[in-house]
Design an enzyme around this catalytic site. Sequence first.
Site, PDB file in Angstrom:
ATOM      1  N   THR A 124      14.020  32.203  16.668  1.00 29.30           N
ATOM      2  CA  THR A 124      12.601  33.394  16.003  1.00 29.30           C
ATOM      3  C   THR A 124      11.426  32.523  17.585  1.00 29.30           C
ATOM      4  O   THR A 124      11.426  32.522  17.654  1.00 29.30           O
ATOM      5  CB  THR A 124      12.831  33.092  14.783  1.00 29.30           C
ATOM      6  OG1 THR A 124      12.159  32.573  14.326  1.00 29.30           O
ATOM      7  CG2 THR A 124      13.931  33.887  14.444  1.00 29.30           C
ATOM      8  N   GLU A 125      10.451  34.176  17.081  1.00 25.06           N
ATOM      9  CA  GLU A 125       9.210  33.413  17.814  1.00 25.06           C
ATOM     10  C   GLU A 125       8.547  32.140  16.751  1.00 25.06           C
ATOM     11  O   GLU A 125       8.627  32.461  15.339  1.00 25.06           O
ATOM     12  CB  GLU A 125       8.065  34.884  18.184  1.00 25.06           C
ATOM     13  CG  GLU A 125       8.053  35.313  16.710  1.00 25.06           C
ATOM     14  CD  GLU A 125       7.075  36.666  17.172  1.00 25.06           C
ATOM     15  OE1 GLU A 125       6.160  36.172  17.570  1.00 25.06           O
ATOM     16  OE2 GLU A 125       7.297  37.731  16.681  1.00 25.06           O
ATOM     17  N   LEU A 126       7.844  31.518  17.252  1.00 20.99           N
ATOM     18  CA  LEU A 126       7.152  30.526  17.057  1.00 20.99           C
ATOM     19  C   LEU A 126       5.729  30.797  16.972  1.00 20.99           C
ATOM     20  O   LEU A 126       5.225  31.382  17.671  1.00 20.99           O
ATOM     21  CB  LEU A 126       7.311  28.833  17.862  1.00 20.99           C
ATOM     22  CG  LEU A 126       6.822  27.634  17.262  1.00 20.99           C
ATOM     23  CD1 LEU A 126       7.290  27.748  16.135  1.00 20.99           C
ATOM     24  CD2 LEU A 126       6.523  27.467  18.275  1.00 20.99           C
ATOM     25  N   LYS A 146       4.402  37.843   0.775  1.00 21.49           N
ATOM     26  CA  LYS A 146       3.381  36.543  -0.122  1.00 21.49           C
ATOM     27  C   LYS A 146       2.867  36.267   0.964  1.00 21.49           C
ATOM     28  O   LYS A 146       3.514  36.231   2.545  1.00 21.49           O
ATOM     29  CB  LYS A 146       3.955  36.213  -1.102  1.00 21.49           C
ATOM     30  CG  LYS A 146       5.417  35.704  -0.554  1.00 21.49           C
ATOM     31  CD  LYS A 146       5.731  34.317  -1.999  1.00 21.49           C
ATOM     32  CE  LYS A 146       7.425  33.029  -1.136  1.00 21.49           C
ATOM     33  NZ  LYS A 146       7.717  32.948  -2.573  1.00 21.49           N
ATOM     34  N   ASP A 167      10.408  36.538   7.664  1.00 22.31           N
ATOM     35  CA  ASP A 167      11.639  35.792   5.904  1.00 22.31           C
ATOM     36  C   ASP A 167      12.275  37.324   5.069  1.00 22.31           C
ATOM     37  O   ASP A 167      11.919  37.751   4.634  1.00 22.31           O
ATOM     38  CB  ASP A 167      10.414  35.129   4.775  1.00 22.31           C
ATOM     39  CG  ASP A 167      10.823  33.685   5.352  1.00 22.31           C
ATOM     40  OD1 ASP A 167      11.422  33.140   6.624  1.00 22.31           O
ATOM     41  OD2 ASP A 167       9.999  32.927   4.714  1.00 22.31           O
TER      42      ASP A 167
END
Length: 568
Positions: A104-106, A154, A171
């Site tokens: 995924t992207e950082l 969150k 997430d």
Amino acid sequence: MNGEESFVEDCSVFVEIDPSGRYGRYDEILGKGASKTVYRAFDEYEGIEVAWNQVKLRNFTRNPEELEKFFREIHLLKTLNHQNIMKFYTSWVDTNNLSINFVTELFTSGTLRQYRLRHRRVNIRAVKQWCKQILKGLLYLHSRSPPIIHRDLKCDNIFINGNQGEVKIGDLGLAAILRKSHAVRCVGTPEFMAPEVYDEEYNELVDVYAFGMCVLEMVTFDYPYSECTHPAQIYKKVTSGKKPEAFYLVKDPEVREFVEKCLANVTCRLTALELLQDPFLQDDNMDGFVMRPIDYYNGYDETGVFLRHPLIDDPLYHDQFESSQICEIDLFANDDEDHVDISIKGKRNGDDGIFLRLRISDAEGRIRNIYFPFETAIDTAWSVAVEMVSELDITNQDVAKIAEMIDAEIAALVPDWKNDTESSQNVNNNKNNNTAGFCGECASNGYIQETVSSGEKSHHNHHEFDSSEDKSCSSVHGRFADMWGLRESYSDDGEKQSSRKVRSGRWSENEMRRELRWLKARHKIQLMKMRGQTICETPIEISLTPGTSVSLPLLYRAISLPVDAVDM
């Protein structure tokens, strides 16, 4: 000098490389959870750093539900495309090391919670911008058809690039597709769970409640209900309608009112769209340059004076949110003024096999030919159109229109074919800033690969066409052969000239048919694996034809559905 060279050499060594050879993983750990470890990695094609997520399958021998959670996250990330949702690049299963890997992207600044704790003096203008971006991401999820609920929103699951102020939701491991009127499972983080979640009957508005708690966390630097020492205490307060103590420490009336709207009873709670239109998130008065001090939190005495600055107008959503009822975000915008011509042509290859070509041309003379197989026994026009859009990143065509054209052509070739687009999902308009849908260079295409690493030389579904002799570029993404070129032109003497070959010698219909067989074979292999045994400590040997890859979404589907429900 030797020391510097040694340092550079050590830093550039990859400890692991993905099957395509595009992504390399460093040994640096960015984050670690109970089952997932995130490493720093590098995309050699684009020259950018990325996040390499690794999940060991042996961790799930006694907890298959957690394994399904990660498959769900991978599957959802692949299908989502929004500026405020974490980008997904590729995924694969490593059968030798028994691990799932996805890239995924950082995010340079980590989570929003970490960022907020590092930078405590933040203007209300910045908080508003973060809120707007989070709500835009939620609106995208909730506007899908069926809606997608995050269920664990969150600040720990919201990521930020601090140098640009760019906020994205990540997430999605607990996310759920709302296929009915409500969800029926109690999951999430207790401090952010709405009262109705405990009743196990809720909808996407639980994310709005969690968003309100996120706003509270942004301005108080702490988890809501931090006064509680046990989840049971949180449960008692939430179900009785008591707000966290931090809410009453917020002194700014506008902030408190906005948070209260998010935490309202579900019957009165505003949607993400309505919150985006709330006066709190609108720009301040530009003429007066109002700069009154704000003291929004009474529990932290080092925040100093906060000034309210005028916000810059953000026209991104002015046109998109005119309607209060949105079923799903449209993937493309296609205005009449674009002068885009689309045609489709197909022929039958057998009882169930059909080979199709979708041709897209525009006023500037650019042509895009997409070749793909269609099997009437297992495919639908809608599913193939959605897959095409996802794999090829088409940004200037309507998925519903493509599905209708595929249906019409299939119906012409197969008289007893039943049109399925009438029951498919309706899609609304989502303006997209991407202009062309034609690639600039083959080498930089953002394709998604899903391969099986078997310890041998890897093969993957990305074939480059020979375009050195003409001004065209081509590639293969899954079942689709994507070819770009320029429209045929005529010389001064009237002789027809073509800017590209009609078909590359390195690609033929036979190869496409083999690709279809590989796709079917890998599906059957996954079903055989799931029927035979669950994932265990012993590596599973998989023998596939070169070029074959195991699709995580297919594996996810095999895990999620009863085996008997899948037609072999």
